[in-house]
Design an enzyme around this catalytic site. Structure first.
Site, PDB file in Angstrom:
ATOM      1  N   ASP A   1     -42.977 -74.068  25.213  1.00  0.00           N
ATOM      2  CA  ASP A   1     -42.967 -72.625  24.982  1.00  0.00           C
ATOM      3  C   ASP A   1     -44.391 -72.185  24.673  1.00  0.00           C
ATOM      4  OD1 ASP A   1     -41.907 -70.080  24.843  1.00  0.00           O
ATOM      5  OD2 ASP A   1     -40.614 -70.473  23.126  1.00  0.00           O
ATOM      6  N   ASP A   2     -44.618 -70.875  24.749  1.00  0.00           N
ATOM      7  CA  ASP A   2     -45.945 -70.356  24.436  1.00  0.00           C
ATOM      8  C   ASP A   2     -46.205 -70.329  22.937  1.00  0.00           C
ATOM      9  OD1 ASP A   2     -44.108 -68.291  23.985  1.00  0.00           O
ATOM     10  OD2 ASP A   2     -45.255 -66.764  25.046  1.00  0.00           O
TER      11      ASP A   2
ATOM     12  N   ASP B   1     -42.599 -68.666  16.546  1.00  0.00           N
ATOM     13  CA  ASP B   1     -42.891 -67.603  15.583  1.00  0.00           C
ATOM     14  C   ASP B   1     -42.073 -67.819  14.314  1.00  0.00           C
ATOM     15  OD1 ASP B   1     -43.248 -65.154  14.202  1.00  0.00           O
ATOM     16  OD2 ASP B   1     -43.399 -64.013  16.041  1.00  0.00           O
TER      17      ASP B   1
END
Length: 171
Positions: A100-101, A104
């Site tokens: 994933d980027d 969070d």
């Protein structure tokens, strides 16, 4: 109902940074392989997954498709919503890289970890609330920072200051 924005700062990540950080992550992942394939978390994980697949010569790429942010037409999708699972894969992730980027708050990561407990979870970027859920990441950002990726923004010409109206100092 209005939701307050929890982000105090904005960070803009360039295409060059994405490429550099994906290559750095690839170097780290190469030593941990071999890998059966990559599972990209869409949409943010698609581009990092493609870059990593190139660097590691991985041909098998699949996706899990989860929607977790909501927004409006005049701003970034900065409001987390209930997870919407659009597509999941079979198995426990054994031998696969999960890419994933960004991790969070960890809400999506926690769900994915439960579904694919044996996948090796790597992200380019991590925030404090989510980083305990990933195995490897490149950079950490503050929880209060909103990350703009290059696919989130438009570049446009900026008029040089000498062509703009002069701002007179206040007396």
């Amino acid at each position: 109902m209005s939701v307050s924005n929890p982000y105090q700062n904005e960070v803009i990540i360039s295409w060059t940074e994405i490429h550099r950080d994906a290559r750095f992550l690839s170097h780290l992942l190469l030593a941990k392989g071999p890998w059966k394939g990559i599972i990209a978390i869409t949409k943010g994980g698609l581009i990092p997954a493609a870059l990593i697949a190139r660097e590691l010569n991985i041909k098998l790429i699949d996706t899990v498709c989860i929607s977790s942010y909501d927004g409006n037409t005049d701003g970034a999708a900065q409001n987390q919503k209930e997870l919407e699972v659009i597509k999941m894969i079979e198995g426990d992730g054994d031998g696969f890289l999960l890419i994933d980027d960004l991790v969070d708050t960890g809400k999506t990561a926690k769900f994915i970890r439960e579904k694919l407990p044996k996948a090796y979870f790597s992200t380019l970027y991590a925030k404090p609330e989510g980083k305990p859920l990933v195995d490897l990441y490149v950079k950490e950002f503050a929880q209060s920072e909103w990350i703009f990726f290059p696919w989130d923004i438009e570049y446009q010409f900026s008029i040089p200051i000498h062509h703009r109206p002069k701002i007179e100092p206040k007396a």
